[in-house]
Design a protein around this motif. Structure first.
Motif, PDB file in Angstrom:
ATOM      1  N   LYS A  39     -11.319  -3.669   2.343  1.00  0.00           N
ATOM      2  CA  LYS A  39     -10.493  -3.501   3.793  1.00  0.00           C
ATOM      3  C   LYS A  39     -11.217  -2.784   4.792  1.00  0.00           C
ATOM      4  O   LYS A  39     -12.118  -1.734   4.409  1.00  0.00           O
ATOM      5  CB  LYS A  39      -9.228  -3.007   3.629  1.00  0.00           C
ATOM      6  CG  LYS A  39      -8.886  -1.782   3.435  1.00  0.00           C
ATOM      7  CD  LYS A  39      -7.490  -1.231   3.231  1.00  0.00           C
ATOM      8  CE  LYS A  39      -7.179   0.233   3.358  1.00  0.00           C
ATOM      9  NZ  LYS A  39      -7.417   1.028   4.343  1.00  0.00           N
ATOM     10  N   PRO A  49      -7.172  -5.904   5.200  1.00  0.00           N
ATOM     11  CA  PRO A  49      -7.384  -6.418   3.993  1.00  0.00           C
ATOM     12  C   PRO A  49      -8.471  -7.526   3.956  1.00  0.00           C
ATOM     13  O   PRO A  49      -8.377  -8.433   4.924  1.00  0.00           O
ATOM     14  CB  PRO A  49      -6.176  -6.605   2.985  1.00  0.00           C
ATOM     15  CG  PRO A  49      -5.179  -5.983   3.928  1.00  0.00           C
ATOM     16  CD  PRO A  49      -5.665  -5.852   5.372  1.00  0.00           C
ATOM     17  N   ARG A 103      -7.237  -0.189  -7.987  1.00  0.00           N
ATOM     18  CA  ARG A 103      -6.196   0.113  -9.106  1.00  0.00           C
ATOM     19  C   ARG A 103      -6.403   0.551 -10.380  1.00  0.00           C
ATOM     20  O   ARG A 103      -7.246  -0.156 -10.901  1.00  0.00           O
ATOM     21  CB  ARG A 103      -5.162  -1.172  -9.258  1.00  0.00           C
ATOM     22  CG  ARG A 103      -4.267  -1.270  -7.841  1.00  0.00           C
ATOM     23  CD  ARG A 103      -3.207  -0.172  -7.755  1.00  0.00           C
ATOM     24  NE  ARG A 103      -2.191  -0.777  -6.771  1.00  0.00           N
ATOM     25  CZ  ARG A 103      -2.408  -0.701  -5.275  1.00  0.00           C
ATOM     26  NH1 ARG A 103      -3.249  -0.052  -4.856  1.00  0.00           N
ATOM     27  NH2 ARG A 103      -1.221  -0.971  -4.726  1.00  0.00           N
ATOM     28  N   GLY A 126       0.679  -1.176   0.001  1.00  0.00           N
ATOM     29  CA  GLY A 126       0.136   0.154  -0.019  1.00  0.00           C
ATOM     30  C   GLY A 126       0.813   1.214   0.106  1.00  0.00           C
ATOM     31  O   GLY A 126       0.369   2.289  -0.332  1.00  0.00           O
ATOM     32  N   GLN A 174      -4.850  -8.939  -0.521  1.00  0.00           N
ATOM     33  CA  GLN A 174      -4.695  -7.981  -1.367  1.00  0.00           C
ATOM     34  C   GLN A 174      -3.658  -8.327  -2.364  1.00  0.00           C
ATOM     35  O   GLN A 174      -3.271  -7.806  -3.170  1.00  0.00           O
ATOM     36  CB  GLN A 174      -4.386  -6.461  -0.906  1.00  0.00           C
ATOM     37  CG  GLN A 174      -3.013  -6.408  -0.210  1.00  0.00           C
ATOM     38  CD  GLN A 174      -2.815  -5.094   0.410  1.00  0.00           C
ATOM     39  OE1 GLN A 174      -3.364  -4.472   0.258  1.00  0.00           O
ATOM     40  NE2 GLN A 174      -1.532  -5.040   1.304  1.00  0.00           N
ATOM     41  N   SER A 201      -3.493   3.372   5.010  1.00  0.00           N
ATOM     42  CA  SER A 201      -3.398   2.160   4.028  1.00  0.00           C
ATOM     43  C   SER A 201      -3.594   0.700   4.673  1.00  0.00           C
ATOM     44  O   SER A 201      -3.714   0.685   5.995  1.00  0.00           O
ATOM     45  CB  SER A 201      -2.015   1.999   3.227  1.00  0.00           C
ATOM     46  OG  SER A 201      -1.097   2.097   4.143  1.00  0.00           O
ATOM     47  N   ALA A 202      -3.587  -0.249   3.842  1.00  0.00           N
ATOM     48  CA  ALA A 202      -3.889  -1.654   4.628  1.00  0.00           C
ATOM     49  C   ALA A 202      -2.583  -1.997   5.486  1.00  0.00           C
ATOM     50  O   ALA A 202      -1.588  -1.596   5.358  1.00  0.00           O
ATOM     51  CB  ALA A 202      -3.565  -2.631   3.380  1.00  0.00           C
ATOM     52  N   ARG A 210     -10.023   5.722  -4.728  1.00  0.00           N
ATOM     53  CA  ARG A 210     -10.271   5.062  -3.317  1.00  0.00           C
ATOM     54  C   ARG A 210     -11.836   5.265  -3.097  1.00  0.00           C
ATOM     55  O   ARG A 210     -12.277   6.532  -2.968  1.00  0.00           O
ATOM     56  CB  ARG A 210      -9.641   5.853  -2.364  1.00  0.00           C
ATOM     57  CG  ARG A 210      -7.869   5.537  -2.721  1.00  0.00           C
ATOM     58  CD  ARG A 210      -6.991   6.404  -1.858  1.00  0.00           C
ATOM     59  NE  ARG A 210      -5.382   5.762  -1.848  1.00  0.00           N
ATOM     60  CZ  ARG A 210      -4.345   6.294  -1.523  1.00  0.00           C
ATOM     61  NH1 ARG A 210      -4.538   7.441  -0.615  1.00  0.00           N
ATOM     62  NH2 ARG A 210      -3.328   5.841  -1.656  1.00  0.00           N
ATOM     63  N   ASN A 228     -10.478  -0.153  -2.476  1.00  0.00           N
ATOM     64  CA  ASN A 228      -9.212   0.254  -3.167  1.00  0.00           C
ATOM     65  C   ASN A 228      -9.496  -0.076  -4.539  1.00  0.00           C
ATOM     66  O   ASN A 228      -9.708  -1.441  -4.615  1.00  0.00           O
ATOM     67  CB  ASN A 228      -7.935   0.130  -2.637  1.00  0.00           C
ATOM     68  CG  ASN A 228      -7.926   1.205  -1.515  1.00  0.00           C
ATOM     69  OD1 ASN A 228      -8.359   1.995  -1.353  1.00  0.00           O
ATOM     70  ND2 ASN A 228      -6.813   0.711  -0.823  1.00  0.00           N
ATOM     71  N   GLU A 234      -4.690   4.620  -8.317  1.00  0.00           N
ATOM     72  CA  GLU A 234      -5.713   4.299  -7.459  1.00  0.00           C
ATOM     73  C   GLU A 234      -6.963   5.116  -7.135  1.00  0.00           C
ATOM     74  O   GLU A 234      -6.794   6.263  -6.874  1.00  0.00           O
ATOM     75  CB  GLU A 234      -5.239   3.905  -5.963  1.00  0.00           C
ATOM     76  CG  GLU A 234      -5.889   2.788  -5.246  1.00  0.00           C
ATOM     77  CD  GLU A 234      -5.036   2.390  -3.938  1.00  0.00           C
ATOM     78  OE1 GLU A 234      -4.658   1.326  -3.983  1.00  0.00           O
ATOM     79  OE2 GLU A 234      -4.735   3.379  -3.297  1.00  0.00           O
TER      80      GLU A 234
END
Length: 437
Positions: A174, A257, A186, A54, A287, A242-243, A139, A184, A137
């Protein structure tokens, strides 16, 4: 470096790089879960391969809790001048016109180094260092309002998955580590921040149409209900944890996640610093493969174009952004001056608490309720607005009450909030005085 830090430091060797953990026994969590700074560093090292997915190759905002999870945090965009020679930086430009040289973490040693600074949470930008103008990304941030159940959050997450599937995109869910959930996505780094935000707004509105009783895309809290899909998390200069980020709740909860099949039955309290390392060893990283699953925003942008053709224009931006040409008036409905020949209903809002400590603000809310027992009985969950306010380097909690369900003759007036500690007040007074001279 202070002598006492040198005397008590723990030197870790991580893939051939030395990282000094100063004051390793310093309590970072001391309430429900007991964790030292070194415990937190070891947690991150145990899940480093997942946490790095992440943050690797991304500029990081350092959110530092130098006095542990129970202390106040401050945001540090600029990289510390004293840092290892092997730690990269990159210069970002912000909507304000300012620039900052930010840390980029590429390996476990860099991860341990920023945790030693007090970075309990990880806050990466949605761009890679090689292209700072095109996010890779999108979000989706699901933010439940007061009183909204976790079951509703999960239901909205599944609606997001269904829509993403139709758009040819893959979402990676997550827990947020607090009360919400993140998905999330990508994407190919072809679109600007404004275009990614436009796609996120279209997604938020589409999910609201699919689940109108559960989801909302409305920016102003006084207009929201249920789970808010915060499209503005995709505006430039915004970051989310983040994760595998640890959150500063008493149980040291983690932004975990998930596999999609886990979403209908997951509970956020199951994922903590004490449970995630074992889960990581047993099932691996949910992930895994996210970096190879980039998709196109074309279908979401087509959806945005259809919304605009139907009369749905832009939605409000965060307050520190310049006013956009197609943006509606950036003022809460309760404070907006009426446009000629346009009737409006002003929401009766009062502020009951301001404090850098969320717990202190919530205690102030409880005192207000005890003082106004009969009024409190008339409030719904959506009438209590708990705002996380953010200045340039400080955060605080503001609590407002919407008295729309209280008969006018019973409405308490706006008195001085209790507590009333807005850390930006003096700065705003100085700024206002300069404008007047």
């Amino acid at each position: 470096m202070r002598k006492e830090d040198t005397d008590t430091a723990e030197l870790l060797s991580i893939n051939g790089r030395g990282v000094r953990v100063t004051n390793p026994d310093k309590p970072y969590f001391s309430q429900q879960t007991k964790l030292s700074k070194l415990d937190l560093v070891r947690y991150y090292l145990s899940v480093a391969s997942g946490a790095l997915v992440g943050i690797r190759d991304r500029p990081l905002v350092l959110k530092r809790y130098v006095n542990g999870a129970e202390g106040e945090a401050f945001y540090q965009k600029r990289a510390p001048s004293q840092r290892p020679s092997w730690l990269r930086t990159i210069t970002l430009a912000f909507p304000s016109g300012r620039t900052a040289e930010e840390i980029v973490v590429d390996d476990a040693a860099g991860l341990a180094w920023i945790v030693n600074l007090g970075c309990i949470e990880l806050h990466p930008h949605p761009v890679r260092s090689g292209d700072l103008d095109h996010p890779d990304e999108l979000r989706v941030d699901l933010d439940p309002g007061p009183g909204v159940s976790w079951a509703d959050v999960r239901a909205v997450a599944l609606e997001v998955k269904s829509l993403l599937d139709e758009m040819g995109l893959r979402g990676w869910p997550k827990t947020s580590g607090s009360r919400g959930m993140h998905v999330n996505v990508r994407i190919y780094p072809r679109w600007t921040f404004d275009e990614v935000r436009r796609a996120a707004l279209a997604l938020s509105r589409a999910v609201e149409r699919r689940a109108p009783t559960l989801a909302t895309s409305k920016w102003w809290k006084e207009e929201r209900h249920g789970v808010f899909l915060d499209y503005n998390q995709n505006a430039k200069d915004r970051t989310t944890c983040s994760a595998y980020s640890v959150r500063t709740l008493p149980d040291a909860r983690v932004s975990a996640p998930l596999h999609w099949h886990e979403v209908p039955d997951c509970e956020p309290s199951d994922f903590t610093v004490l449970t995630i390392p074992k889960r990581f060893l047993e099932i691996g990283d949910p992930q895994e493969g996210i970096d190879g699953a980039a998709g196109s925003l074309e279908k979401l942008l087509e959806l945005a174009a259809r919304d605009e053709a139907a009369g749905l224009g832009d939605a409000p931006w965060p307050p520190h952004f310049r006013k956009m040409e197609s943006e509606p008036r950036r003022v809460a409905p309760s404070r907006a001056k009426p446009v000629a020949n346009t009737p409006r209903t002003k929401m009766p809002l009062i502020v009951v608490a301001n404090s850098p400590s969320k717990e202190a603000a919530l205690s102030g809310l409880e005192r207000w309720k005890r003082k106004h027992v009969e009024v409190a009985k008339l409030l719904t969950a959506d009438d209590v607005l708990v705002d996380s306010m953010r200045g340039r380097s400080s955060t605080w909690t503001r609590i407002r009450i919407n008295l729309r369900h209280v008969p006018e003759e019973l409405r308490p007036p706006q008195w001085t909030p209790d507590p009333d500690d807005d850390p930006t007040r003096e700065w705003r007074k100085i700024r206002a005085s300069k404008k007047g001279t």
